[in-house]
Design an enzyme around this catalytic site. Structure first.
Site, short mmCIF file in Angstrom:
data_model
loop_
_atom_site.label_atom_id
_atom_site.label_comp_id
_atom_site.label_asym_id
_atom_site.label_seq_id
_atom_site.Cartn_x
_atom_site.Cartn_y
_atom_site.Cartn_z
CD GLU A 1 -3.12 -0.11 0.06
OE1 GLU A 1 -3.11 0.26 -1.13
OE2 GLU A 1 -3.83 -1.04 0.47
N GLY B 1 -17.00 4.49 -3.28
CA GLY B 1 -16.53 5.20 -2.09
C GLY B 1 -15.99 4.29 -0.99
CG ASP C 1 -6.30 1.88 -7.56
OD1 ASP C 1 -5.63 1.13 -6.83
OD2 ASP C 1 -6.70 3.00 -7.21
C1 GLA Z 1 -5.10 4.76 -4.37
C2 GLA Z 1 -4.34 5.05 -5.66
C3 GLA Z 1 -3.33 3.93 -5.96
C4 GLA Z 1 -2.45 3.63 -4.74
C5 GLA Z 1 -3.31 3.47 -3.48
C6 GLA Z 1 -2.47 3.33 -2.23
O1 GLA Z 1 -5.91 3.64 -4.54
O2 GLA Z 1 -5.23 5.16 -6.74
O3 GLA Z 1 -2.55 4.28 -7.07
O4 GLA Z 1 -1.49 4.64 -4.57
O5 GLA Z 1 -4.20 4.54 -3.30
O6 GLA Z 1 -1.73 2.15 -2.24
#
Ligand code: GLA
Length: 359
Positions: free
Chosen positions: A26, A111, A161
Site C-alpha cells: 500500500e 466510495g 488500481d
Molecule cells: C489509491 C491510488 C493507488 C495507490 C493506493 C495506495 O488507490 O489510486 O494508485 O497509490 O491509493 O496504495
C-alpha cells in the site's frame, strides 16, 4: 432506466471490469514499488452505441444520472469525466471516436476504496476497444485508464488500481512491479480466502493527504539520493532522515520487503502476520488510518479463523481486508460485521463486501 430502454434495443458493444482489493503493497506504487492486489467479484459494466444526434450521452444506472455534451464540449465532473477521459485519450492516439451513447452500472460499493473509478475506466476502454477494434494490450489499457484518472478526474494516482482492474482475477493475487509493469498471478496461501468489510466511513481528506504523502516520499528519495524509494532495500538507511520523511520511508521500504516475502510461497499464518504489520505501519508510520479502520481490523483479527487483517486502499476511510481460513471466512465476516456495528464509536454501519452476501 435499463440498458435496453436507453439504447432502444441492444447496444453495439459492451464490456465489464472489476475493482480491486489490495492485500499488501500500500502506497508503494508511486514509489516505483511492488503490490499484490486481487480483483473484486463485483464488476462495473459499460455498454455503448454510436449516437445519432452528434452529442455524447452518458447514463449511470447506479446513480440514475444523465450527462449530455456536444462533440467539442466536455462532461461535467462526476462519473462522466472518467468516461470522457477514456474517449479523449483514445482520440489523442489518433483513433476516430464518434459521438456515443454510453450506459454504465456497477455493483461495486462506490466510495469504499475498492477502485470503482478504475473499474469504470477499464470497462469503458474495453468497450471502446471492442466497438472500434483498435489495438491496445491490457497493460497499455491500464496506463490509458490511469491517465484518464489523473488528467480528467484530477486524482494524482499511481498505476495499481488500473493494473489490477485490467489484469487481476478475484481468487488469485496479481504481483505488480510499478517500475517495470512486470506482473504475474500468484496464488493465495493454501486454504485461505478473503473477507472484506467497508467501514461505512467516507474517505475525507484522502486527496490532500495522498498528495502530501507523495511529496514526502519524493523528498525522502531526494535526501537518500535515489530515483524512488523502491531503490532503498536496507531499512537502516532511512533512520537518519528527518521526520516525517523517516517514518514515511520506513513504511514504504518495509512494505516493499513484505510484498517480496509474500510472493515466496509463504503459508497463511505468515501472510496474515505481514498483513497485520502492514496495518500497523500504515497507522503509525504512514498515518493514513482512522479509528474506524483500526477498530474494524482489530475486530476482524479477533474472529476465529482470521490470520491477519488490515485497512486496504489509500486510507482515511474505506474498507478492511482479512485473510481467513476458507471454511471459517463467511462466519468470521458476519461476526466481525456484527461486532463492528455494535461497537463502532461514531455509529458507523459497516457492510460485508466479500464474501458476497447471499441474496
Ligand atoms: C489509491 C491510488 C493507488 C495507490 C493506493 C495506495 O488507490 O489510486 O494508485 O497509490 O491509493 O496504495
Amino acid at each position: 432506466m435499463n440498458a435496453e430502454l436507453f439504447f432502444g434495443g441492444a447496444p453495439e458493444a459492451s464490456a465489464s471490469a472489476s475493482g480491486r482489493v489490495n492485500l499488501l503493497g500500500e502506497h508503494t506504487d508511486y514509489n516505483d514499488g511492488y503490490m499484490l492486489p486481487v480483483a473484486t467479484p463485483q464488476r462495473t459494466e459499460v455498454a455503448l452505441s454510436r449516437s445519432n444526434d452528434g452529442h455524447f450521452h452518458f447514463y449511470s444506472a447506479t446513480l440514475d444520472s444523465h450527462v449530455t455534451f456536444a462533440q467539442d464540449g466536455s462532461a461535467p465532473s462526476g462519473f462522466g469525466s472518467y468516461i470522457e477521459g477514456c474517449i479523449r485519450l483514445i482520440q489523442a492516439r489518433g483513433i476516430d471516436v464518434p459521438p456515443l451513447r454510453v450506459f454504465c452500472q456497477t455493483n461495486l460499493a462506490v466510495g469504499s476504496g475498492l477502485s470503482s473509478s478504475a473499474a469504470l475506466e477499464v470497462a469503458t476502454l474495453r468497450a471502446l476497444r471492442s466497438l472500434l477494434g483498435f489495438d491496445l494490450d491490457d497493460v497499455a489499457l491500464a496506463q490509458v485508464a490511469q491517465r484518464a484518472e489523473i488528467d480528467f478526474a484530477h486524482v494524482n494516482c499511481g498505476i495499481m488500481d488500473q493494473m489490477a482492474s485490467s489484469l487481476a482475477d478475484p481468487d488469485t493475487m496479481l504481483f505488480i512491479d510499478a517500475r517495470t509493469l512486470e506482473h504475474r498471478l500468484v496464488p493465495l496461501p493454501p486454504g485461505t480466502s478473503l473477507v472484506v468489510i467497508d467501514t461505512g466511513v467516507a474517505r475525507k481528506l484522502a486527496a490532500s493527504k495522498y498528495n502530501e504523502r507523495r511529496s514526502e516520499c519524493q523528498e525522502a528519495a531526494r535526501l537518500l539520493h535515489v530515483t524512488a524509494l523502491r531503490d532503498v532495500t536496507d531499512l537502516a538507511a532511512v533512520e537518519a532522515l528527518p521526520e516525517p520523511m523517516r517514518r514515511r520511508a520506513r513504511h514504504v521500504v518495509s512494505e516493499n520487503l513484505r510484498v517480496l516475502e509474500a510472493i515466496e510461497g509463504i503459508d497463511g499464518v505468515r501472510f496474515g502476520e505481514l498483513m497485520n504489520q502492514c496495518h500497523f505501519s500504515l497507522r503509525d508510520d504512514y498515518e493514513v488510518s482512522i479509528p474506524e479502520l483500526d477498530f474494524l481490523a482489530q475486530v476482524l483479527r479477533e474472529q476465529e479463523g482470521v490470520l491477519g487483517a488490515r485497512m486496504t486502499g489509500a486510507g482515511f476511510g474505506g474498507a478492511c481486508v482479512a485473510l481467513c481460513r476458507t471454511e471459517l471466512a463467511e462466519q468470521a465476516g458476519v461476526a466481525a460485521l456484527k461486532a463492528y456495528d455494535e461497537n463502532a464509536n461514531n455509529g458507523a454501519k459497516g457492510r460485508l463486501l466479500i464474501p458476497v452476501p447471499r441474496a
